[in-house]
Design a protein around this motif. Structure first.
Motif, PDB file in Angstrom:
ATOM      1  N   SER A   1       0.898  -1.258  -0.138  1.00  0.00           N
ATOM      2  CA  SER A   1       0.052   0.122   0.046  1.00  0.00           C
ATOM      3  C   SER A   1       0.732   1.220   0.103  1.00  0.00           C
ATOM      4  CB  SER A   1      -0.876   0.050   1.164  1.00  0.00           C
ATOM      5  OG  SER A   1       0.006  -0.016   2.345  1.00  0.00           O
ATOM      6  N   GLY A   2       2.209   1.139   0.718  1.00  0.00           N
ATOM      7  CA  GLY A   2       3.058   2.261   0.555  1.00  0.00           C
ATOM      8  C   GLY A   2       3.650   2.594  -0.814  1.00  0.00           C
ATOM      9  N   LYS A   3       3.722   1.729  -1.691  1.00  0.00           N
ATOM     10  CA  LYS A   3       4.348   1.761  -3.120  1.00  0.00           C
ATOM     11  C   LYS A   3       3.482   2.967  -3.772  1.00  0.00           C
ATOM     12  CE  LYS A   3       6.548  -2.574  -3.261  1.00  0.00           C
ATOM     13  NZ  LYS A   3       6.891  -3.961  -4.035  1.00  0.00           N
ATOM     14  N   THR A   4       2.087   3.071  -3.671  1.00  0.00           N
ATOM     15  CA  THR A   4       1.312   3.719  -4.376  1.00  0.00           C
ATOM     16  C   THR A   4       1.351   5.262  -3.737  1.00  0.00           C
ATOM     17  OG1 THR A   4      -0.795   3.204  -2.828  1.00  0.00           O
ATOM     18  CG2 THR A   4      -0.342   1.777  -4.860  1.00  0.00           C
ATOM     19  N   VAL A   5       2.056   5.421  -2.690  1.00  0.00           N
ATOM     20  CA  VAL A   5       2.000   6.753  -2.264  1.00  0.00           C
ATOM     21  C   VAL A   5       2.912   7.834  -2.513  1.00  0.00           C
ATOM     22  CG1 VAL A   5       2.237   8.051   0.053  1.00  0.00           C
ATOM     23  CG2 VAL A   5       0.915   6.003   0.231  1.00  0.00           C
ATOM     24  N   ARG A   6       2.655   8.648  -3.206  1.00  0.00           N
ATOM     25  CA  ARG A   6       3.698   9.794  -3.984  1.00  0.00           C
ATOM     26  C   ARG A   6       4.195  10.474  -2.650  1.00  0.00           C
ATOM     27  NH1 ARG A   6       0.849  13.412  -8.251  1.00  0.00           N
ATOM     28  NH2 ARG A   6      -0.653  13.923  -6.597  1.00  0.00           N
TER      29      ARG A   6
END
Length: 105
Positions: free
Chosen positions: A24-29
């Motif tokens: 889920s953190g991979k999608t956070v800019r």
């Protein structure tokens, strides 16, 4: 002599921490400092902490900052946010980030 070797080995092992990025953190800019892009709504703040010092050993500040950013990205989805921006510089292994919900790019 064994005690000294064991102490050195323990210090080395504990100084090399690594914070993995969650799916889920991979999608956070990560937004750069300054103006927040238009259309983004603030969802709150994320405060994260890692060890910056182990005993008398100060960890590499860039590594500490990288781990803080990774932790903030991992925490952002719990605030219904898809972007973070540093609100302050890291201090003593802690950093505050603003969390935003931004339109898709």
């Amino acid at each position: 002599m064994r005690l000294l070797l064991l102490s050195a080995l323990t210090l080395t092992a504990t100084a090399c921490t690594w914070v993995p990025i969650e799916p889920s953190g991979k999608t956070v800019r990560v937004l750069p400092a300054g103006q927040v892009p238009s259309g983004c709504q603030q969802r709150g703040e994320v405060v994260v902490t890692v060890k910056s010092k182990v005993g008398f050993y100060n960890r590499n500040p860039l590594r500490v900052q990288e781990e803080l950013e990774t932790l903030a990205r991992n925490e952002a989805p719990s605030a219904q946010a898809n972007a973070i921006q540093a609100a302050a510089a890291p201090a003593d292994g802690s950093q505050r980030f603003l969390a935003f919900q931004c339109p898709p790019r």
